[in-house]
Design a protein around this motif. Structure first.
Motif, PDB file in Angstrom:
ATOM      1  N   ASN A 221       0.831  -1.214   0.000  1.00 36.31           N
ATOM      2  CA  ASN A 221       0.000   0.000   0.000  1.00 36.31           C
ATOM      3  C   ASN A 221       0.861   1.257   0.000  1.00 36.31           C
ATOM      4  O   ASN A 221       0.529   2.243  -0.664  1.00 36.31           O
ATOM      5  N   ARG A 229      -6.100   0.656  -2.310  1.00 41.23           N
ATOM      6  CA  ARG A 229      -5.373   0.019  -1.204  1.00 41.23           C
ATOM      7  C   ARG A 229      -5.902  -1.400  -0.987  1.00 41.23           C
ATOM      8  O   ARG A 229      -7.115  -1.628  -0.959  1.00 41.23           O
ATOM      9  N   THR A 233      -3.164  -4.931   6.821  1.00 42.25           N
ATOM     10  CA  THR A 233      -2.615  -3.966   7.785  1.00 42.25           C
ATOM     11  C   THR A 233      -1.160  -4.308   8.055  1.00 42.25           C
ATOM     12  O   THR A 233      -0.833  -5.450   8.379  1.00 42.25           O
ATOM     13  N   PRO A 291       0.061  -0.477  14.243  1.00 44.42           N
ATOM     14  CA  PRO A 291      -0.240  -0.396  12.807  1.00 44.42           C
ATOM     15  C   PRO A 291       0.397   0.828  12.149  1.00 44.42           C
ATOM     16  O   PRO A 291       0.452   1.897  12.755  1.00 44.42           O
ATOM     17  N   HIS A 293       0.571   3.213   8.537  1.00 38.40           N
ATOM     18  CA  HIS A 293      -0.362   3.489   7.438  1.00 38.40           C
ATOM     19  C   HIS A 293       0.271   4.081   6.188  1.00 38.40           C
ATOM     20  O   HIS A 293      -0.380   4.150   5.153  1.00 38.40           O
ATOM     21  N   SER A 294       1.504   4.532   6.273  1.00 38.13           N
ATOM     22  CA  SER A 294       2.066   5.228   5.109  1.00 38.13           C
ATOM     23  C   SER A 294       3.560   4.933   5.021  1.00 38.13           C
ATOM     24  O   SER A 294       4.176   4.424   5.972  1.00 38.13           O
ATOM     25  N   GLU A 297       5.354   6.702   7.808  1.00 38.56           N
ATOM     26  CA  GLU A 297       5.239   6.016   9.108  1.00 38.56           C
ATOM     27  C   GLU A 297       6.130   4.774   9.147  1.00 38.56           C
ATOM     28  O   GLU A 297       6.749   4.460  10.161  1.00 38.56           O
ATOM     29  N   SER A 338       2.454  -8.159   7.859  1.00 39.45           N
ATOM     30  CA  SER A 338       1.184  -7.544   7.435  1.00 39.45           C
ATOM     31  C   SER A 338       0.132  -8.640   7.453  1.00 39.45           C
ATOM     32  O   SER A 338       0.411  -9.790   7.129  1.00 39.45           O
TER      33      SER A 338
END
Ligand SMILES: Cc1cc2nc3c(=O)[nH]c(=O)nc-3n(C[C@H](O)[C@H](O)[C@H](O)COP(=O)(O)OP(=O)(O)OC[C@H]3O[C@@H](n4cnc5c(N)ncnc54)[C@H](O)[C@@H]3O)c2cc1C
Length: 398
Positions: A221, A229, A233, A291, A293-294, A297, A338
């Motif tokens: 992602n 997406r 996760t 978690p 997200h980008s 991160e 993930s």
């Protein structure tokens, strides 16, 4: 000859590349080598930068099927590539003593029962002879280990410890022997049209292919290569490596223990790392608490090198549970699991020209079979397997 690019040179990408190349496709594999350090890290990281991953019959049937198909080819892979990447070693999975079946009122132990039941049933399906050991039997069998009260253990004798870095090497040796080309670059753009797929590399070069397989693992992602997406996760996980004197300091299976600290975790027996030293590898359930997200991160978290409190926890846990083991020191490493929303791999086509594989939880043990299935799907555009494609169809995030 079909010109196919595989994006990502991890376990899934390298396996896909091998199967494609050995099927006669003209294959290019894009993906950087492992970064030398995580300090100040920018960009993608991966789930496989380690020396020990378990390959074992799983409570999930799909994972067990794909894992066993892959494991059946390990000997051939190792022999043809000249790379030994796995070794036999039993796994012990702990359950609460109350995991004894019907009648229990406690939801967590009835879940545990289903897990235990599934492990035993699937193991037997694959011709294995797992044992369930009670407290006294555990103490007798593993005198170096201390077990919490009221727990039983499922001992799986037929487990393997797989070195994921060497698995990747074996797959790439064979892919290259079959004509594949390796390009150590990140792909930053993907444009799929009716007639071709155009990739843009981090250095600005572009190249066009008939088809592409995206196997970017934890970076799927974050890379932004796909039109939407994927429903998976990514977590910033901490691996703890505790240095010991050698392979024989303790007689222990790979140990999936239960504990009040994030529910438990896994300790892998002494394993040699690239610095030639021997380590117990430890990871607790904390690995699913952070978690990410980008891309920002992910790189920010990787730069930290992992959570130092996990090192403290495991030093104390090992002193208590493996008291004969002298720990010389330890450190943390970042890792990126993930979890797909279905808990099983995604093996699918995004459109007629772009394939996709994602499995960040048990992907090492299944890699060679996921690669085989994705190569066939990409080459033919058709799913032909006894497993229903619905089981492994990609789910997109809402
Ligand atoms: C702590 C931990 C424990 C685990 N334990 C087990 C276990 O016991 N058994 C098991 O089977 N599995 C285990 N796993 C899961 C397993 O490691 C993953 O399923 C596996 O690594 C997935 O392989 P992959 O090739 O899809 O992705 P990755 O290993 O993430 O590799 C992806 C590759 O793609 C590259 N890449 C990313 N973006 C790009 C881009 N834009 N262009 C080019 N290349 C790119 C990356 O550099 C990387 O090399 C564990 C994972 C973790 C983190």
């Amino acid at each position: 000859m079909m010109k196919i690019a595989v994006i990502g040179a991890g376990p899934l990408g390298s396996a896909t590349a091998r199967h494609l190349a050995e099927s006669g496709a003209h294959v290019t594999v894009f993906g950087p080598d492992e970064p030398a350090t995580f300090a100040g890290h920018q960009g993608t990281w991966s789930g496989h930068y380690d020396q020990g991953r378990m390959a074992v019959t799983d409570p999930l049937l799909v994972a067990s099927i794909l894992g066993h198909r892959a494991m059946a080819r390990y000997a051939d892979l190792a022999m043809r590539s000249g790379v030994t990447f796995s070794r036999s070693h039993p796994q012990l999975m702990m359950f609460p003593d109350g995991a004894t079946g019907e009648g229990t009122q406690e939801p967590s132990s009835s879940h545990a029962y289903r897990m235990l039941d599934a492990v035993l049933e699937h193991s037997r399906t694959f011709g294995e002879t797992p044992e369930v050991l009670d407290s006294a039997q555990l103490h007798a069998r593993f005198p170096d280990m201390r077990f919490a009260a009221n727990q039983i253990g499922a001992l799986q004798h037929d487990a393997l410890i797989v070195n994921p870095r060497l698995l990747v090497r074996a797959e790439l040796v064979l892919a290259e022997a079959a004509g594949a080309t390796r390009v150590r670059e990140l792909v930053v753009g993907l444009e799929s049209t009716a007639s071709q797929v155009r990739l843009t590399l981090a250095d600005g070069f572009t190249a066009s292919f008939d088809k592409v397989v995206v196997a970017t693992g934890a970076g799927t992602n974050a890379s932004g290569l796909l039109p939407a997406r994927v429903d998976t996760t990514v977590y910033g996980a901490t691996i703890v490596l505790l240095e010991v004197d050698g392979p024989d300091v303790v007689q222990m299976p790979a140990w999936m223990y239960l504990d009040s600290h994030h529910g438990g975790g896994l300790i892998t027996p002494p394993t040699q790392y690239p610095d030639r030293r021997w380590y117990l590898k430890c990871a607790s359930g904390q690995l699913l608490s952070n978690p990410l997200h980008s891309a920002g991160e992910i790189s920010g978290w990787v730069s930290t090198g992992g959570e130092s409190s996990e090192l403290d926890y495991f030093q104390e846990f090992v002193a208590r549970s493996l008291p004969a083991v002298q720990v010389r020191g330890g450190h943390t490493r970042p890792c990126l699991p993930s979890i797909n929303t279905t808990s099983v791999p995604y093996i699918d086509m995004v459109d007629e020209r772009v394939g996709l594989v994602v499995e960040g939880e048990r992907g090492v043990m299944m890699a060679d079979e996921i690669g085989r299935l994705s190569a066939r799907l990409t080459l033919t555009g058709e799913w032909r397997d006894s497993l229903d494609h619905h089981e492994v169809a990609v789910r997109w995030a809402a």
